[in-house]
Design a protein around this motif. Structure first.
Motif, mmCIF file in Angstrom:
data_model
loop_
_atom_site.group_PDB
_atom_site.id
_atom_site.type_symbol
_atom_site.label_atom_id
_atom_site.label_comp_id
_atom_site.label_asym_id
_atom_site.label_seq_id
_atom_site.Cartn_x
_atom_site.Cartn_y
_atom_site.Cartn_z
ATOM 1 N N SER A 225 0.857 -1.168 0.000
ATOM 2 C CA SER A 225 0.000 0.000 0.000
ATOM 3 C C SER A 225 0.897 1.223 0.000
ATOM 4 O O SER A 225 1.586 1.481 0.981
ATOM 5 C CB SER A 225 -0.909 0.008 1.227
ATOM 6 N N GLU B 6 -3.601 -3.707 -2.696
ATOM 7 C CA GLU B 6 -4.183 -2.443 -2.260
ATOM 8 C C GLU B 6 -3.372 -1.288 -2.846
ATOM 9 O O GLU B 6 -2.155 -1.233 -2.675
ATOM 10 C CB GLU B 6 -4.221 -2.354 -0.734
ATOM 11 N N GLU C 258 -3.311 2.672 -2.609
ATOM 12 C CA GLU C 258 -3.778 3.839 -1.847
ATOM 13 C C GLU C 258 -2.968 5.057 -2.287
ATOM 14 O O GLU C 258 -1.806 5.212 -1.918
ATOM 15 C CB GLU C 258 -3.607 3.570 -0.357
ATOM 16 N N THR D 272 -7.749 -5.424 -4.667
ATOM 17 C CA THR D 272 -9.032 -5.446 -3.961
ATOM 18 C C THR D 272 -9.469 -4.047 -3.561
ATOM 19 O O THR D 272 -10.654 -3.825 -3.298
ATOM 20 C CB THR D 272 -8.950 -6.315 -2.695
ATOM 21 N N LEU D 273 -8.527 -3.103 -3.510
ATOM 22 C CA LEU D 273 -8.850 -1.731 -3.129
ATOM 23 C C LEU D 273 -8.087 -0.757 -3.998
ATOM 24 O O LEU D 273 -6.875 -0.895 -4.187
ATOM 25 C CB LEU D 273 -8.528 -1.481 -1.654
ATOM 26 N N ASP E 216 -7.901 3.491 -4.103
ATOM 27 C CA ASP E 216 -8.326 4.777 -3.550
ATOM 28 C C ASP E 216 -7.501 5.873 -4.207
ATOM 29 O O ASP E 216 -6.319 6.045 -3.914
ATOM 30 C CB ASP E 216 -8.145 4.803 -2.033
ATOM 31 N N LEU F 60 -11.800 -6.695 -7.262
ATOM 32 C CA LEU F 60 -11.925 -5.380 -6.645
ATOM 33 C C LEU F 60 -13.123 -5.332 -5.706
ATOM 34 O O LEU F 60 -14.229 -5.721 -6.073
ATOM 35 C CB LEU F 60 -12.052 -4.308 -7.724
ATOM 36 N N GLU F 61 -12.897 -4.848 -4.484
ATOM 37 C CA GLU F 61 -13.949 -4.740 -3.483
ATOM 38 C C GLU F 61 -14.318 -3.286 -3.190
ATOM 39 O O GLU F 61 -15.474 -2.993 -2.887
ATOM 40 C CB GLU F 61 -13.514 -5.424 -2.183
ATOM 41 N N VAL F 62 -13.332 -2.389 -3.249
ATOM 42 C CA VAL F 62 -13.550 -0.979 -2.922
ATOM 43 C C VAL F 62 -12.923 -0.122 -4.013
ATOM 44 O O VAL F 62 -11.736 -0.284 -4.325
ATOM 45 C CB VAL F 62 -12.944 -0.620 -1.550
ATOM 46 N N LEU G 162 -17.309 -6.142 -5.855
ATOM 47 C CA LEU G 162 -17.304 -4.725 -5.471
ATOM 48 C C LEU G 162 -18.472 -4.428 -4.545
ATOM 49 O O LEU G 162 -19.637 -4.649 -4.902
ATOM 50 C CB LEU G 162 -17.390 -3.852 -6.724
ATOM 51 N N ARG H 231 -18.239 -1.343 -2.412
ATOM 52 C CA ARG H 231 -18.279 0.110 -2.204
ATOM 53 C C ARG H 231 -17.750 0.827 -3.439
ATOM 54 O O ARG H 231 -16.650 0.524 -3.911
ATOM 55 C CB ARG H 231 -17.446 0.524 -0.978
#
Length: 305
Positions: A60, A80, A82, A103-104, A106, A126-128, A150, A152
């Protein structure tokens, strides 16, 4: 470094020479959060870095460079990404789709512009996905609805336009598309999806009537500051009982539309409702008894009561 420790110590080339993040060490499958602001070099859109250990499960990174690098570690292991609250500009690179274990993602709080490519739908794990507070524009890709993992999706505070893609929330628990330029009707089945818990479509240019069926799973519904009209008529899936479906709603905001008619008397049965915003509409008639659970706000201002 001994492999038996399962420790990752990332090193980067920086303006002051080789830089090792010794304070960001995680073991086994935990996320290693690397914060090395202003010490990283991006050359030809590639982050100059090297790995000191082959055993890397999750990465991350929080970076401070001008454009999103297209090479961010090992594509087969990165889970991830970020990159929030930086000064990234330009478009979202299609190369991100190559990181199939993500998976994330941002990317919030940057200056990203352009479109979100349909290829984002290829990220099957991908979850978020958080894209809020950028300058992204054009249509929200339909392919997002194909990501079954997904739960969110936050794309609020951008410049997205066009209609809300049909089926976009069929796997989602949380959807936030507020503060964009979306237009057209709210998809007829959007509010009745059994998985959806929070929905924020406020501050767009949506028109037409509010779909009449609400899912019992909805906790928050925010449709304020649009162009919605008609009467408030929300029913449960299995019985034609006005507003009874909102038993779990704690927050409902329909303020700043063109809603008319009266407030249904059955609103009193919404035992979980803590905030009700109906101001700045064209509602009239008698004000019914309100739920005893209201404790945050009740706004009926600027109507025709």
């Amino acid at each position: 470094m001994p492999h038996q420790d399962n420790i990752w110590r990332p090193s980067f080339l920086s303006p002051i020479g080789s830089f090792t993040v010794g304070d960001s060490v995680m073991k086994n499958d935990m996320t290693a959060a690397v914060v090395a602001r202003k010490l990283l070099i991006s050359k030809d859109n590639i982050l100059l870095s090297k790995w000191s250990d082959k055993l890397v499960v999750k990465d991350s990174l929080a970076l401070n460079v001008q454009s999103i690098p297209t090479h961010l570690g090992k594509s087969k292991v990165l889970e991830e990404l970020e990159l929030s609250v930086n000064i990234f500009d330009g478009s979202i690179p299609i190369q991100i789709v190559g990181y199939q274990n993500l998976t994330l993602i941002d990317l919030s709080g940057n200056q990203l512009s352009g479109i979100v490519l349909d290829g984002i739908g290829d990220l099957a794990k991908l979850e978020v996905l958080i894209l809020l507070a950028n300058r992204l524009s054009d249509r929200i890709p339909q392919s997002i609805s194909s990501i079954t993992s997904l739960w969110r999706f936050a794309a609020n505070s951008n410049n997205f336009s066009g209609s809300i893609p049909g089926g976009i929330a069929k796997h989602l628990k949380n959807l936030d598309l507020s503060y964009n330029n979306l237009s057209g009707l709210i998809p007829s089945h959007l509010l009745s999806l059994s998985n959806l818990q929070t929905l924020d479509l406020s501050n767009n240019r949506l028109e037409g009537q509010i779909p009449p069926v609400l899912s019992p799973s909805l906790v928050m519904l925010r449709l304020g500051n649009n162009l919605l009209d008609g009467v408030i008529l929300l029913t449960r899936k299995t019985a034609k009982l006005t507003w009874h479906t909102g038993q779990n709603l704690t927050n409902m905001n329909l303020q700043g539309n063109k809603l008319s008619g009266s407030i249904p008397a059955s609103i009193a049965s919404m035992d979980s409702l803590m905030e009700l915003q109906l101001g700045e509409n064209q509602l009239s008639g008698d004000i019914p008894r309100m739920p005893m659970s209201l404790q945050i706000a009740l706004n009926l201002s600027s109507n025709h009561f």
